[in-house]
Write a protein that holds these residues in place. Structure first.
Motif, PDB file in Angstrom:
ATOM      1  N   GLY A  99      -6.900  -7.346   2.675  1.00 37.26           N
ATOM      2  CA  GLY A  99      -6.652  -5.956   3.014  1.00 37.26           C
ATOM      3  C   GLY A  99      -6.999  -5.480   4.410  1.00 37.26           C
ATOM      4  N   THR A 106       0.812  -1.209   0.000  1.00 37.93           N
ATOM      5  CA  THR A 106       0.000   0.000   0.000  1.00 37.93           C
ATOM      6  C   THR A 106       0.854   1.272   0.000  1.00 37.93           C
ATOM      7  N   HIS A 123      -9.010   1.179   2.683  1.00 39.14           N
ATOM      8  CA  HIS A 123      -7.956   1.929   2.003  1.00 39.14           C
ATOM      9  C   HIS A 123      -8.112   3.427   2.263  1.00 39.14           C
TER      10      HIS A 123
END
Ligand code: ADP
Ligand code: MG
Length: 737
Positions: A592, A298, A328
């Motif tokens: 994630g 990331t 995110h």
């Protein structure tokens, strides 16, 4: 005499030609010739039923004694009882009742498959078979077969294997000289037969070696056509224009880096500079970034995104799920701090704005995002596939980052690219490591960067298999462990394969033919229980049961894909903040999600998940300073393929090794994906793992050819063949709309 392009009916007559078209979509002589045998049987290899050993791959010569059709949970099961004088056994077919028409009582055939057993009776499930045609007396038919390699074809409808063999025989007998697209010097270099010879040898081999060489040549063809196509694509991409983006010495990237709470790993440094170099070019970057969960992809992506903002561009980050997009958004907001607040009082002058765009965003927020995306205020746009929809316009889309490629189609990637004036740079991230040849084959148009090391300070994950059949009390122990972890102020995930229990949600639970076929390919028995999903643990059943039972007193909440976006969001937030101690969820947490305080995961019915999926899932724990523990709960039996798979996952943390196992087991059906599905003729034999050597060979030959002659002008038939493969791929693209 016939050539490859001739319609089948010219050679075979209308009825057979029609049946071939209807059943397999075949139209031309070539389509039929590329219907290759699945295997060959010989008389000498045949086994007596009485001597069969479970697990062996065998071929038997037997007569059909009885045929029975039964139904179980909406599935039609065809049970065929056969005998060979030494003993009897059963053959089972799921949802293929049409086979009843050819497997009639009294018919004799050769049946090939893996010996299994069901309720104590030995059986072959979905055997390949070759019937001995009516009118032939068995002894002479078998004598005919003796020493001969008899092809067994994937059969279907009114077309049993022997019928296909017959039709292919007729076509071969009338086959004219045909042009060979493989340049002679290459065929010679590897000792390959001509295309015509190869067709004869694969369908009517005189020896096993002959069949094998033919098969290798035809497989090599596929690998080479694919490599040539990929090489051409790369050349086309190189020829595209893009805006070069470079990083200044004290711009946004530098400010961001000066505030990072950690030092880049050496892998990150290396890849950062690869990306920087790529984006300085006047043609678009196409890079795949692969690295384990938690390897720090990331930050790399964020740096790349910031770098395009320095020159007024925008970056889009495309996530596969809403949960991930939100994650995110939060992670990136946090990492950027006031750099993400440009235009506000708290904002940093050098900074930018973030915009979130997902399907379930309330209208007013969506409007706000859309306008900031359109006027360029939002330098970083994070979203799901909603980003691809028509109303979304960018001011200057410079970079597209795709997270978790395996959930995004090429089409979607392309749709987003259409939103830019010039093709944007592209960075694709995946946490499923891909073996080199797979990367080469599937992502041949991408450059590949691999993060091999995890940032230091990572704690190891220990994985154990909990076999509930043999050791039911281990499960109680697992719940105890969760309590202990929570007692230490840590958190835990419990993952279940289903959202609802079967009674509530019957329709969603049908096992498809594809599942059955897959299970069969993997050598699994299909039980009636599995057919209706009975006994599979569901989130909605498990969460309340634990909350009032084994985990009473702990703060526990369910999470699954059918909940409203707000509820999911709330639940994730509460879990992140530690308010919820135990999350009972489906695989929505697969990718994630980052809660460093979570130290333990229990995966129920772990055999329901693929190898890579399990590996991804367990990557959720051990993300902070606490060592992670992952328990794979299963009712799979000792020694079963499912158990072997789980043991493999427990045995290694090496993602590359696991992805190999995974691909092996899935037979890569979905690795070559669209290209390999359906009845198209160009990629039938190639298997990316098994054929690694061939692919390497094909790649070097292709590079050589393209280097000398980029348009293949001196090999017109080869160029034509590549264009066919290309057309096939793009027509499937159109099919998908
Ligand atoms: P990935 O996306 O590859 O799964 P992330 O980028 O989410 O991994 O990184 C996982 C965690 O590690 C994040 O909390 C991130 O801030 C942290 N991290 C990333 N790079 C480093 C590094 N070089 N040193 C320490 N921590 C890092
Ligand atoms: Mg990530």
């Amino acid at each position: 005499m016939a050539v490859l392009e001739d319609p089948l009916k010219k050679v075979l007559g209308d009825r057979t030609a029609q049946a071939l078209t209807k059943t397999f979509g075949m139209k031309t002589v070539e389509d039929l010739l590329r219907h290759y045998p699945r295997r060959y049987v010989t008389r000498g290899e045949m086994s007596d039923i009485s001597k069969l050993i479970e697990g062996d791959e065998v071929t038997i010569l037997a007569e059909v004694k009885a045929v029975k059709i039964r139904r179980a949970n909406g599935r039609v099961i065809l049970d065929v009882h056969v005998g060979d004088g030494s003993d009897t056994m059963s053959l089972t077919f799921f949802n293929q009742a049409w086979r009843e028409k050819e497997l009639k009582v009294g018919v004799t055939g050769m049946f090939a498959g893996k010996v299994g057993s069901f309720k104590g009776v030995r059986q072959l499930s979905h055997p390949d078979y070759q019937l001995i045609p009516d009118g032939n007396d068995v002894d002479s038919a078998v004598d005919d077969f003796a020493g001969k390699y008899l092809p067994v074809y994937p059969a279907g409808g009114k077309l049993p294997s022997w019928k296909l063999e017959q039709s292919i025989g007729i076509v071969l007998d009338s086959l004219d000289e045909i042009p060979d697209y493989l340049p002679r010097e290459i065929a010679d270099e590897f000792g390959y037969p001509t295309l015509r010879e190869a067709f004869f040898a694969i369908h009517k081999p005189k020896s096993r070696e002959e069949a094998e060489v033919a098969r290798e040549r035809l497989t090599f063809d596929e690998a080479m056509l694919l490599q040539l196509l990929l090489a051409q694509r790369r050349a086309e991409l190189r020829a595209l224009q893009a805006t070069p983006r470079s990083i200044s010495t004290n711009g946004l990237v530098s400010i961001f880096e000066s505030r990072l709470p950690f030092k880049y790993t050496s892998g990150q440094i290396e890849i950062n500079s690869e990306i920087e170099m790529d984006m300085k070019q006047a043609h678009p970057m196409h890079r795949l970034l692969q690295g384990e969960v938690g390897s720090g992809k990331t930050v790399i992506a964020l740096r790349a995104m910031l770098s395009v903002i320095e020159s007024g561009g925008q970056a889009a980050l495309l996530a596969p799920t809403e949960v991930l997009a939100q994650q995110h958004f939060k992670t990136i907001s946090k990492l950027l701090g006031d750099l993400a607040l440009a235009g506000t009082l708290e904002g940093n002058g050098e900074g930018t704005q973030l915009a979130l765009l997902t399907g379930s965003l309330p209208t007013n927020l969506k409007k706000d995002s859309l306008s900031r995306i359109a006027n360029g205020e939002a330098g970083i746009v994070i979203g799901t596939h909603a980003l691809l929809s028509e109303g979304v316009e960018f001011n200057d889309l410079a970079l597209v980052v795709v997270d978790e490629q395996h959930r995004f189609g090429v089409e979607q990637r392309d749709a987003l690219r259409m939103k830019a004036k010039l093709p944007p740079h592209l960075l694709v991230m995946t946490a499923t490591p891909i073996p080199r040849t797979v990367a080469m084959t599937i992502f041949g148009d991408l450059d590949v960067s691999t993060l091999r090391q995890l940032p230091s300070g990572r704690s190891p994950i220990t994985t154990h298999v909990i076999p509930v059949l043999e050791k039911p009390h281990y499960l109680d122990r697992a719940w105890e462990r969760i309590k202990e972890e929570v007692g230490k102020k840590h958190q835990a995930y419990i993952v279940a394969p289903r959202i609802t229990a079967p009674e509530v949600d019957e329709s969603k639970n049908k096992i498809t033919q594809a599942d059955i076929d897959m299970a069969r390919l993997m050598g699994d028995e299909i039980t009636s229980e599995e057919l209706n999903g009975e006994g599979m643990v569901s989130v909605e059943e498990l969460a309340p049961r634990l909350a009032t039972g084994a985990l009473k007193g702990l703060k526990l909440a369910p999470l699954h894909g059918k909940q409203s976006a707000e509820l999911k969001e709330e639940t994730m937030a509460a879990f992140s903040s530690g308010e919820i101690e135990v999350l009972v969820s489906t695989t929505v947490i697969e990718v994630g999600v980052d809660v460093p305080n979570a130290s333990m995961m229990v995966i129920m019915d772990a055999d329901r998940f693929g190898v890579s999926q399990l590996h991804q899932l367990r990557g959720r724990v051990g993300r902070g300073s606490v060592p992670g523990l992952c328990l794979l709960v299963t009712a799979a039996e000792e020694g079963s393929p499912a158990m072997e798979r789980l043991t493999a996952v427990a045995g290694t943390l090496d993602g590359f090794e696991l992805s190999r196992i995974d691909l092996d087991q899935r037979r890569e059906g979905d690795v070559l994906g669209r290209a390999q599905s359906g009845t198209k003729s160009h990629l039938r034999l190639l298997r990316v793992l098994r054929d690694e050597d061939l692919i390497e060979k094909a790649r070097s030959v292709s590079l050589r050819l393209i280097e000398d002659d980029p348009t293949l002008s001196s090999f017109p038939t080869l160029a034509h063949e590549v264009s066919l493969l290309k057309a096939e791929e793009s027509s499937e693209f159109l099919d998908k709309g």
